[in-house]
Design an enzyme around this catalytic site. Structure first.
Site, PDB file in Angstrom:
ATOM      1  N   PHE A 124       2.325  -1.545   9.282  1.00 45.84           N
ATOM      2  CA  PHE A 124       2.522  -1.736  10.720  1.00 45.84           C
ATOM      3  C   PHE A 124       2.251  -3.186  11.124  1.00 45.84           C
ATOM      4  O   PHE A 124       1.296  -3.809  10.637  1.00 45.84           O
ATOM      5  CB  PHE A 124       1.619  -0.785  11.498  1.00 45.84           C
ATOM      6  CG  PHE A 124       2.054   0.648  11.357  1.00 45.84           C
ATOM      7  CD1 PHE A 124       3.003   1.190  12.219  1.00 45.84           C
ATOM      8  CD2 PHE A 124       1.572   1.434  10.328  1.00 45.84           C
ATOM      9  CE1 PHE A 124       3.431   2.503  12.067  1.00 45.84           C
ATOM     10  CE2 PHE A 124       1.993   2.750  10.164  1.00 45.84           C
ATOM     11  CZ  PHE A 124       2.935   3.283  11.042  1.00 45.84           C
ATOM     12  N   ALA A 125       3.077  -3.675  12.034  1.00 50.32           N
ATOM     13  CA  ALA A 125       3.022  -5.086  12.408  1.00 50.32           C
ATOM     14  C   ALA A 125       1.617  -5.593  12.759  1.00 50.32           C
ATOM     15  O   ALA A 125       1.275  -6.716  12.381  1.00 50.32           O
ATOM     16  CB  ALA A 125       4.006  -5.367  13.539  1.00 50.32           C
ATOM     17  N   PHE A 183      -1.068  -5.015  11.388  1.00 49.62           N
ATOM     18  CA  PHE A 183      -1.822  -5.275  10.160  1.00 49.62           C
ATOM     19  C   PHE A 183      -1.496  -6.665   9.610  1.00 49.62           C
ATOM     20  O   PHE A 183      -2.174  -7.169   8.709  1.00 49.62           O
ATOM     21  CB  PHE A 183      -1.522  -4.225   9.076  1.00 49.62           C
ATOM     22  CG  PHE A 183      -1.664  -2.786   9.511  1.00 49.62           C
ATOM     23  CD1 PHE A 183      -2.281  -2.444  10.711  1.00 49.62           C
ATOM     24  CD2 PHE A 183      -1.174  -1.758   8.709  1.00 49.62           C
ATOM     25  CE1 PHE A 183      -2.396  -1.119  11.106  1.00 49.62           C
ATOM     26  CE2 PHE A 183      -1.294  -0.434   9.096  1.00 49.62           C
ATOM     27  CZ  PHE A 183      -1.899  -0.105  10.295  1.00 49.62           C
ATOM     28  N   HIS A 236      -1.413   0.080  16.065  1.00 52.76           N
ATOM     29  CA  HIS A 236      -0.223   0.292  15.219  1.00 52.76           C
ATOM     30  C   HIS A 236       1.033  -0.211  15.906  1.00 52.76           C
ATOM     31  O   HIS A 236       2.027  -0.491  15.256  1.00 52.76           O
ATOM     32  CB  HIS A 236      -0.027   1.777  14.897  1.00 52.76           C
ATOM     33  CG  HIS A 236      -0.966   2.294  13.857  1.00 52.76           C
ATOM     34  ND1 HIS A 236      -2.287   2.555  14.128  1.00 52.76           N
ATOM     35  CD2 HIS A 236      -0.779   2.581  12.551  1.00 52.76           C
ATOM     36  CE1 HIS A 236      -2.875   3.003  13.020  1.00 52.76           C
ATOM     37  NE2 HIS A 236      -1.988   3.019  12.046  1.00 52.76           N
ATOM     38  N   LEU A 249      -5.723  -1.804  -0.741  1.00 50.51           N
ATOM     39  CA  LEU A 249      -5.626  -1.972   0.708  1.00 50.51           C
ATOM     40  C   LEU A 249      -6.110  -3.367   1.070  1.00 50.51           C
ATOM     41  O   LEU A 249      -7.290  -3.571   1.338  1.00 50.51           O
ATOM     42  CB  LEU A 249      -6.581  -0.966   1.339  1.00 50.51           C
ATOM     43  CG  LEU A 249      -5.976   0.153   2.149  1.00 50.51           C
ATOM     44  CD1 LEU A 249      -6.970   1.262   2.290  1.00 50.51           C
ATOM     45  CD2 LEU A 249      -5.552  -0.364   3.501  1.00 50.51           C
ATOM     46  N   ALA A 250      -5.227  -4.308   1.038  1.00 46.08           N
ATOM     47  CA  ALA A 250      -5.662  -5.698   1.168  1.00 46.08           C
ATOM     48  C   ALA A 250      -4.451  -6.559   1.543  1.00 46.08           C
ATOM     49  O   ALA A 250      -3.827  -7.189   0.701  1.00 46.08           O
ATOM     50  CB  ALA A 250      -6.279  -6.171  -0.144  1.00 46.08           C
ATOM     51  N   GLU A 251      -4.142  -6.562   2.834  1.00 45.21           N
ATOM     52  CA  GLU A 251      -2.922  -7.226   3.287  1.00 45.21           C
ATOM     53  C   GLU A 251      -2.920  -8.716   2.987  1.00 45.21           C
ATOM     54  O   GLU A 251      -1.872  -9.311   2.709  1.00 45.21           O
ATOM     55  CB  GLU A 251      -2.731  -7.014   4.796  1.00 45.21           C
ATOM     56  CG  GLU A 251      -2.445  -5.578   5.196  1.00 45.21           C
ATOM     57  CD  GLU A 251      -3.658  -4.670   5.120  1.00 45.21           C
ATOM     58  OE1 GLU A 251      -4.810  -5.186   5.058  1.00 45.21           O
ATOM     59  OE2 GLU A 251      -3.483  -3.439   5.111  1.00 45.21           O
ATOM     60  N   GLU A 278       0.848  -1.191   0.000  1.00 45.05           N
ATOM     61  CA  GLU A 278       0.000   0.000   0.000  1.00 45.05           C
ATOM     62  C   GLU A 278       0.887   1.246   0.000  1.00 45.05           C
ATOM     63  O   GLU A 278       1.552   1.518   0.979  1.00 45.05           O
ATOM     64  CB  GLU A 278      -0.906  -0.031   1.230  1.00 45.05           C
ATOM     65  CG  GLU A 278      -1.867  -1.198   1.202  1.00 45.05           C
ATOM     66  CD  GLU A 278      -2.366  -1.616   2.584  1.00 45.05           C
ATOM     67  OE1 GLU A 278      -2.304  -0.824   3.531  1.00 45.05           O
ATOM     68  OE2 GLU A 278      -2.820  -2.778   2.703  1.00 45.05           O
TER      69      GLU A 278
END
Ligand SMILES: Cc1ncc(C[n+]2csc(CCOP(=O)(O)OP(=O)(O)O)c2C)c(N)n1
Ligand SMILES: [Mg+2]
Lengths: 320, 324
Positions: free
Chosen positions: B68-69, B71, B114, B43-45, B20
């Site tokens: 961020f971890a 996520f 976060h 936006l799609a981890e 992203e």
């Protein structure tokens, strides 16, 4: 040696379907008798597997799911090595480390079988990205179920494939069941194909029990993917004639619905069509069926006679 | 990190990066390597990580930025079930040379969704490697090594460290995975740490030195593979081990190190093992609370002093009670 199975005439497709049916029914019988580990079998869905795979090129790559025996056999996997893998034997395609649920055969282009429902959808985009960036011509075919379509990852996958123009043929085998839950309980539409438009992806639903219809639809769909380098969604409407995971008494299945779908059995349907048209005569068919049973006997013997992996295999292939 | 990425992308055309805002935030990479190899994603981890796994298995060497971890919870399936396991279950037919980058820990005062150190989750998952550097030089060197590795490597960038300046070696710089660094040599006590806690240990070691106590500081650099030899050698040398990390205590990396030392160097210990960790709580956003979450130099110093006043073979808690 693994050879990709070739399909040049309708009889090739029928033979492939007969092989899958015989393999899975034997497996279920062995499991019922001997308490082997259970498997997800695809009886009733052979036309979808064979119709799609028959229309592919040798360099196309396949990703699939827990109900994959049909896809693998249709592509040319050896029933002996498949059976050995199910039994956890060293001679299985993955050395006994997969069991029935994650069999992949790199040599046949069957990559990354996932039994996490939707895992195949998660990986397909990356495989297609490799194909494109490394200049390979093969497209990616991703089999998944109607249940997997309910996972969030389906929506992320098809959206990314659309946005990045990835050459993926998504094949939804809508067999009306998601383990022990009927599809009508989990979605408001009858068709997954109707969802694709929201992502700018074209889609078609085909009678998944008619192998020739599936093959024709797949040929058109792959031509679209190859021509546009864009994803396409093909939905095969079919039915899981046996349980989710053998053994399964199907006590939760509506008998009327099951009976209705039994009359549409894809293997019987194709046999009847070919006998009626005179393309096939009953004696030749009997000969083919006998030969397939013999092939399955050989496969079972091979698997049974194969050794289990050594215990040191418990920790090999963890890291490259 | 920017130097490592450019260095490795120049060296190997199969390396690409996406996530992203990756193409937006790394214009220099985009300019040099083009839009095919430096990509923004939706936006799609989950699909970012899945795409990385699929691409890695079939010939590319992706680096993905998951921001961020916390996520990474959305990306867990692809990382743990696919990248970590499919090599094994395929009987070695596939490998997964991919790197995920995620920022971790306190330093930005944005709160628990976060700021969460999740490195132990992945160390507990077979088939993965975990790197968590403490210096600018190691950010470059370990990231380069991660990209060259044929396995999935989770690269955690401690925000506290990211916010500081540091020397970065020019030219090609690669720090092998699985080798700890002795940041400071000492004889009385071993301080084992990684990421921002290495600095806290070094500061504590400075004050301890003024009191005549010689502390050895070990920077793990990678949590998996864990440099067991370096830890054990130091534990045997000093006989006292204090393990320090920002992540919560329960089943954290410190538990593994304590068990390792207890199992393999118990005979050399002159004092009980001590863990100084973050509390078993989500991290607060409030800056002072966020900063206090990670073990501070004063606490490390105090723990060492307590240890050194102890005679061997006495249970630590007894003395702690007496002290109190
Ligand atoms: C993530 C995940 N959730 C649940 C399961 C258990 N499970 C295995 S197959 C299955 C049903 C899948 O339905 P569908 O995608 O329609 O495929 P089908 O079995 O009908 O071929 C379920 C729930 C699983 N393997 N993975
Ligand atoms: Mg289904």
């Amino acid at each position: 040696m693994d050879r990709i199975r070739r399909y040049s005439k309708p009889l090739d497709s029928l033979q492939s379907m007969l092989l899958i049916r015989a393999y899975e029914e034997r497996l279920a019988a062995l499991q019922a008798a001997a308490g082997l580990p259970g498997t997800c079998i695809s009886v009733g869905q052979e036309a979808s597997a064979v119709g799609v795979v028959a229309a592919l090129n040798g360099d196309d790559l396949i990703l699939t799911n827990h109900r994959s025996a049909g896809h693998l056999l249709a592509r040319g996997a050896d029933p002996g090595r498949m059976m050995a893998e199910v039994m956890g034997k060293r001679t299985g395609y993955c050395g006994g480390k997969s069991g029935s649920l994650h069999i992949s055969v790199k040599a046949l282009g069957v990559v990354l079988t996932s039994t996490i429902v939707g895992g195949e959808l998660s990986l397909a985009t990356g495989v297609a990205l490799s194909q494109r960036m490394l200049g390979r011509s093969g497209i990616v075919v991703c089999f998944f179920g109607d249940g997997a379509a309910c996972e969030g990852i389906f929506h992320e996958s098809i959206n990314l494939a659309s946005v990045w123009k990835l050459p993926i043929l998504y094949v939804c085998e809508n067999n009306q069941w998601q383990a022990f839950v009927h599809r009508r309980e989990t979605m408001r539409t009858d068709r997954i194909a109707s969802w694709a438009a929201g992502y700018g992806v074209e889609a078609v639903t085909v009678d998944g029990n008619d192998v020739q219809a599936v093959q024709t639809a797949t040929a058109e769909a792959t031509a679209h993917v190859r021509g546009t380098s864009r994803p396409f969604l093909l939905e095969c409407s079919t039915y899981r004639l046996r349980g989710h995971f053998e053994p399964d008494d199907q006590s939760y299945v509506d008998p009327a619905e099951l009976a209705a779908w039994r009359t549409k059995d894809p293997v019987e349907h194709m046999k009847a069509r070919m006998l009626q048209s005179g393309e096939l005569d009953a004696q030749v068919l009997a000969g083919i069926e006998t030969e397939i049973e013999r092939q399955i006997d050989t496969a079972v013997a091979f698997a049974k006679d194969s050794p289990y992996p050594e215990f040191d295999q418990m920790t090999t292939d963890v890291y490259a | 990190m920017a130097e490592a990425l450019a260095q490795e992308m120049r060296r190997d055309a199969r390396v690409l990066m996406f996530g992203e805002g990756v193409a937006t935030k790394r214009p220099e990479l985009l300019a040099e390597f083009g839009a095919d190899r430096v990509r923004n994603t939706p936006l799609a981890e989950a699909i970012i990580a899945g795409t990385a796994a699929g691409a890695a298995a079939t010939g590319l060497r992706p680096v993905v930025d998951l921001l961020f971890a916390p996520f990474m919870t959305y990306a867990m399936d692809a990382l743990v079930n696919s990248a970590g396991k499919l090599r094994f279950v395929s009987g070695g037919q596939f490998s997964f040379p991919l790197v995920t980058i995620a920022m971790s820990g306190g330093g930005w005062a944005v709160g628990a969704q976060h700021n969460h150190n999740v490195e132990a989750w992945f160390a507990h998952s077979p088939g993965l490697k975990v790197a968590m550097p403490s210096t600018a030089a190691d950010f470059k060197g370990l990231l380069a090594a991660a990209i060259r590795d044929d396995n999935p490597v989770l690269f955690f960038a401690d925000i506290g460290v990211l916010m500081q300046e540091g020397e970065v070696p020019p030219g090609e710089h690669v720090v092998p995975l699985g080798r700890a660094a002795i940041r400071r040599s000492g004889t009385d006590v071993t301080l084992v740490a990684y990421a921002k806690s290495v600095q806290a240990c070094s500061q504590a070691a400075d004050t301890l030195e003024a009191q005549g106590i010689s502390a050895e500081v070990i920077d793990l650099r990678t949590i998996k593979p864990l440099d067991e030899m370096a830890i054990l050698a130091s534990a045997r040398k000093t006989g006292r081990v204090v393990i320090v990390h920002e992540a919560s205590r329960m089943c954290g990396v410190g538990a593994e190190i304590a068990a390792l030392v207890a199992e393999r160097a118990f005979d050399a210990l002159r004092a009980p093992l001590v863990r100084l960790t973050g509390p078993d709580a989500p991290a607060a956003a409030s800056y002072p609370l966020e900063q206090a979450f990670a073990p501070q130099p004063a606490a490390i110093e105090a723990a060492v002093c307590t240890l050194l006043r102890k005679r061997p073979a006495l249970a630590g808690q007894v003395l702690a009670t007496l002290d109190a």
